[in-house]
Scaffold this motif. Structure first.
Motif, mmCIF file in Angstrom:
data_model
loop_
_atom_site.group_PDB
_atom_site.id
_atom_site.type_symbol
_atom_site.label_atom_id
_atom_site.label_comp_id
_atom_site.label_asym_id
_atom_site.label_seq_id
_atom_site.Cartn_x
_atom_site.Cartn_y
_atom_site.Cartn_z
ATOM 1 N N ASP B 102 -25.459 -50.645 -12.090
ATOM 2 C CA ASP B 102 -24.974 -51.858 -12.771
ATOM 3 C C ASP B 102 -25.707 -52.075 -14.099
ATOM 4 O OD1 ASP B 102 -23.720 -54.262 -13.290
ATOM 5 O OD2 ASP B 102 -24.775 -55.387 -11.724
ATOM 6 N N PRO B 103 -25.517 -51.169 -15.074
ATOM 7 C CA PRO B 103 -26.254 -51.287 -16.348
ATOM 8 C C PRO B 103 -25.988 -52.601 -17.077
ATOM 9 C CG PRO B 103 -25.142 -49.174 -16.201
ATOM 10 C CD PRO B 103 -24.639 -49.998 -15.061
ATOM 11 N N ALA B 104 -24.814 -53.193 -16.834
ATOM 12 C CA ALA B 104 -24.483 -54.437 -17.543
ATOM 13 C C ALA B 104 -25.468 -55.550 -17.173
ATOM 14 C CB ALA B 104 -23.054 -54.856 -17.225
ATOM 15 N N ARG B 105 -25.960 -55.549 -15.950
ATOM 16 C CA ARG B 105 -26.826 -56.653 -15.526
ATOM 17 C C ARG B 105 -28.262 -56.236 -15.236
ATOM 18 N NH1 ARG B 105 -22.934 -59.555 -11.153
ATOM 19 N NH2 ARG B 105 -22.699 -57.376 -10.549
ATOM 20 N N ASP B 106 -28.467 -54.966 -14.879
ATOM 21 C CA ASP B 106 -29.807 -54.581 -14.430
ATOM 22 C C ASP B 106 -30.714 -54.143 -15.571
ATOM 23 O OD1 ASP B 106 -29.270 -55.382 -11.929
ATOM 24 O OD2 ASP B 106 -28.840 -53.381 -11.127
ATOM 25 N N ASN B 107 -31.125 -55.130 -16.374
ATOM 26 C CA ASN B 107 -32.093 -54.883 -17.435
ATOM 27 C C ASN B 107 -33.507 -54.846 -16.826
ATOM 28 O OD1 ASN B 107 -32.726 -57.519 -16.877
ATOM 29 N ND2 ASN B 107 -31.626 -58.359 -18.638
ATOM 30 N N THR B 129 -32.533 -48.061 -14.818
ATOM 31 C CA THR B 129 -31.110 -48.191 -15.139
ATOM 32 C C THR B 129 -30.702 -47.140 -16.166
ATOM 33 O OG1 THR B 129 -31.298 -50.570 -14.781
ATOM 34 C CG2 THR B 129 -29.369 -49.817 -15.992
ATOM 35 N N PRO B 130 -29.627 -46.396 -15.901
ATOM 36 C CA PRO B 130 -29.112 -45.446 -16.900
ATOM 37 C C PRO B 130 -28.156 -46.144 -17.866
ATOM 38 C CG PRO B 130 -27.929 -45.184 -14.825
ATOM 39 C CD PRO B 130 -28.861 -46.358 -14.643
ATOM 40 N N PRO B 131 -27.817 -45.492 -18.992
ATOM 41 C CA PRO B 131 -26.758 -46.042 -19.842
ATOM 42 C C PRO B 131 -25.433 -46.077 -19.073
ATOM 43 C CG PRO B 131 -27.889 -44.208 -20.921
ATOM 44 C CD PRO B 131 -28.335 -44.225 -19.501
ATOM 45 N N ALA B 132 -24.566 -47.026 -19.424
ATOM 46 C CA ALA B 132 -23.307 -47.208 -18.685
ATOM 47 C C ALA B 132 -22.499 -45.909 -18.598
ATOM 48 C CB ALA B 132 -22.476 -48.301 -19.349
ATOM 49 N N ASP B 133 -22.512 -45.129 -19.669
ATOM 50 C CA ASP B 133 -21.714 -43.894 -19.698
ATOM 51 C C ASP B 133 -22.210 -42.819 -18.741
ATOM 52 O OD1 ASP B 133 -20.019 -44.819 -21.551
ATOM 53 O OD2 ASP B 133 -20.679 -43.540 -23.205
ATOM 54 N N ASP B 134 -23.420 -42.978 -18.246
ATOM 55 C CA ASP B 134 -24.011 -41.913 -17.431
ATOM 56 C C ASP B 134 -24.040 -42.223 -15.940
ATOM 57 O OD1 ASP B 134 -24.499 -40.275 -19.614
ATOM 58 O OD2 ASP B 134 -26.429 -41.194 -20.023
ATOM 59 N N VAL B 135 -23.595 -43.420 -15.543
ATOM 60 C CA VAL B 135 -23.703 -43.800 -14.133
ATOM 61 C C VAL B 135 -22.876 -42.869 -13.253
ATOM 62 C CG1 VAL B 135 -23.351 -45.625 -12.441
ATOM 63 C CG2 VAL B 135 -24.131 -46.206 -14.732
ATOM 64 N N ALA B 137 -22.007 -39.816 -13.754
ATOM 65 C CA ALA B 137 -22.569 -38.460 -13.664
ATOM 66 C C ALA B 137 -23.766 -38.416 -12.708
ATOM 67 C CB ALA B 137 -22.965 -37.965 -15.052
ATOM 68 N N VAL B 138 -24.660 -39.403 -12.794
ATOM 69 C CA VAL B 138 -25.815 -39.350 -11.886
ATOM 70 C C VAL B 138 -25.351 -39.565 -10.446
ATOM 71 C CG1 VAL B 138 -26.519 -41.754 -12.239
ATOM 72 C CG2 VAL B 138 -28.151 -40.140 -11.381
ATOM 73 N N ALA B 139 -24.375 -40.449 -10.253
ATOM 74 C CA ALA B 139 -23.831 -40.643 -8.903
ATOM 75 C C ALA B 139 -23.226 -39.334 -8.399
ATOM 76 C CB ALA B 139 -22.791 -41.761 -8.901
ATOM 77 N N SER B 140 -22.606 -38.583 -9.301
ATOM 78 C CA SER B 140 -21.968 -37.334 -8.886
ATOM 79 C C SER B 140 -22.991 -36.264 -8.516
ATOM 80 C CB SER B 140 -21.036 -36.809 -9.982
ATOM 81 O OG SER B 140 -19.944 -37.693 -10.140
ATOM 82 N N VAL B 141 -24.090 -36.150 -9.257
ATOM 83 C CA VAL B 141 -25.067 -35.131 -8.849
ATOM 84 C C VAL B 141 -25.742 -35.517 -7.533
ATOM 85 C CG1 VAL B 141 -25.526 -34.131 -11.132
ATOM 86 C CG2 VAL B 141 -26.988 -35.969 -10.293
#
Lengths: 259, 194
Positions: B102-107, B129-135, B137-141
């Motif tokens: 949840d990059p939008a909220r998890d600062n 927290t990763p950048p929104a664009d990378d969530v 991909a990390v979930a996939s690995v």
């Protein structure tokens, strides 16, 4: 008058897309409310789709080969195994030549989600979301939503009935749908950005269920329109795959958000 | 594209660091390492580092989000429960990394609140927290599935993943809670050594 206004509202975001350097390779898909064949418990009234652009055709072998020239780290002999299983691009004659089993104008298949994602990013694009894909694929040549037409369903299902061992036809053979997008049905399965969001299962949150902890959060996903086998099969396919998997019939195309 | 640029930037930094320390370059990552993915993570201290800097010791990894009321606290509890099965020396050799979806909220402030409230030792636990664009991909690995809901929450699969010092996945459990899966605990003990 009302028609003119609607036409204007549709035309404006599309003009924006054109201005955003979206080439002829993409077609504009005007946004709207959409009721998926899936039941989203958290969005029962439907989902609002924002205007976006979608590639008119799936990515071909020739196009993917050009990408590998620029990004050789995605060649099958160099890609990390965490990003692609051993069968990735196995039908190509070699790591950088296509050969008789992968003709230039056929859709690229045997590609992993990671590779498809990297291809789209390399074009400053992205994979479409599932709901965008389903929305665009609900159209036929004349209607934005042809899903209730039994003839439409029949046509799609006749493709599913064909043997997957037959050679793939080239891309762009089918008539464009109302948005100008081709081959959403009848050619290959396609990756979506959020393929791993498709968790179709019975509600796992019941007390005493051994899988209770497997999925978290309200909003279970299940099929709303059980007659829509075309969508059901897509979802079953995507929800069974991991990001590194590749199959003989799985290709992709890219999308772009409106600027 | 972003990945590639980041990858180059990361390699460059790695080279500079290597020259500065006059040490041997790190051995190449195994092909099946999750760290093949370049991933900038911003932690509860506000520090942004590529997650490859986590290389070097075995880690437990999972994904969560701070506003989750039900399963996510259990994921923290699961990590603690596994730690309790280890000796203090073993605990020091294991890192626990929870990555936000949840990059939008998890600062950093939101992450720090969880660190404080759950009394997580920052020498062993990393919330980031990763950048929104990378969530995705990390979930996939990590083979974690998730879907964002209309209200901003998430529907997601919950798993603890054990990776070795080089980022290879050694074991995985979907048994979340205060009673850890004995097979998984055995794998963790083996990874951190006697």
């Amino acid at each position: 008058m009302r028609h003119a206004l609607v036409a204007l509202l549709i035309a404006l975001p599309l003009a924006g897309l054109a201005a955003g350097a979206v080439s002829g390779r993409y077609a504009g898909v005007p946004g709207g409310m959409f009721k998926s064949a899936l039941r989203y418990e958290d969005a029962k009234a439907g989902v609002r789709i924002k205007t976006f652009a979608l590639m008119r055709k799936p990515v071909t072998n020739a196009e993917f080969q050009a990408f590998l020239k620029r990004h050789p780290e995605w060649r099958r002999d160099r890609v990390s195994s965490v990003f692609a299983e051993p069968r990735y691009l196995q039908h190509w004659a070699s790591a950088d030549t296509l050969g008789p089993a992968a003709l230039p104008d056929r859709p690229v298949v045997w590609v992993s989600w990671f590779a498809a994602d990297a291809y789209c990013r390399s074009l400053d694009a992205r994979l479409p979301t599932w709901i965008e894909w389903e929305y665009a694929a609900a159209a036929d040549e004349t209607r934005r939503d042809a899903r209730q037409d039994p003839a439409w369903r029949e046509r799609i299902l006749s493709w599913y009935a064909r043997s997957s061992k037959d050679a793939l036809p080239r891309v762009g053979m089918q008539a464009p749908n109302v948005y100008g997008v081709q081959d959403l049905h009848g050619l290959v399965w396609e990756w979506t950005d959020d393929a791993s969001s498709l968790m179709v299962a019975a509600d796992n949150r019941n007390q005493g269920d051994p899988d209770k902890g497997k999925f978290c959060g309200a909003g279970a996903l299940s099929m709303d329109d059980r007659e829509n086998y075309a969508v059901l099969m897509r979802v079953a396919m995507l929800s069974s795959l991991e990001g590194r998997d590749a199959t003989a019939n799985m290709g992709f195309r890219c999308a772009r958000s409106a600027p | 594209m972003n990945h590639v640029v980041r990858g180059i930037a990361a390699s460059f930094l790695l080279c500079v660091a290597t020259l500065a320390n006059a040490t041997q370059p790190a051995p190449a990552l195994p092909g099946d390492s999750v760290y093949q993915l370049s991933l900038p993570l911003t932690d509860s201290q506000g520090q942004t580092r590529d997650w490859r800097t986590l290389r070097g010791k075995p880690r437990l990894m999972s994904m969560f989000y701070t506003s989750c009321q039900y399963i996510c606290p259990l994921i923290v509890e699961s990590g603690k429960a596994i730690e309790r099965q280890l000796s203090p020396a073993q605990q020091q050799r294991l890192g626990i990394v929870l990555i936000s979806m949840d990059p939008a909220r998890d600062n950093p402030a939101a992450l720090k609140k969880v660190m404080d409230r759950r009394k997580l030792d920052a020498s062993r636990w990393t919330l980031a927290t990763p950048p929104a664009d990378d969530v995705r991909a990390v979930a996939s690995v990590l083979s974690i599935r998730y879907r964002q809901l209309a209200d901003g929450g998430f529907n997601h699969s919950s798993a603890l993943i054990l990776i070795d010092a080089d980022g290879r996945i050694l074991a995985r459990t979907e048994k979340i809670g205060s009673q850890p899966d004995p097979d998984f605990v055995a794998a963790v003990r083996k990874a951190v050594g006697g």
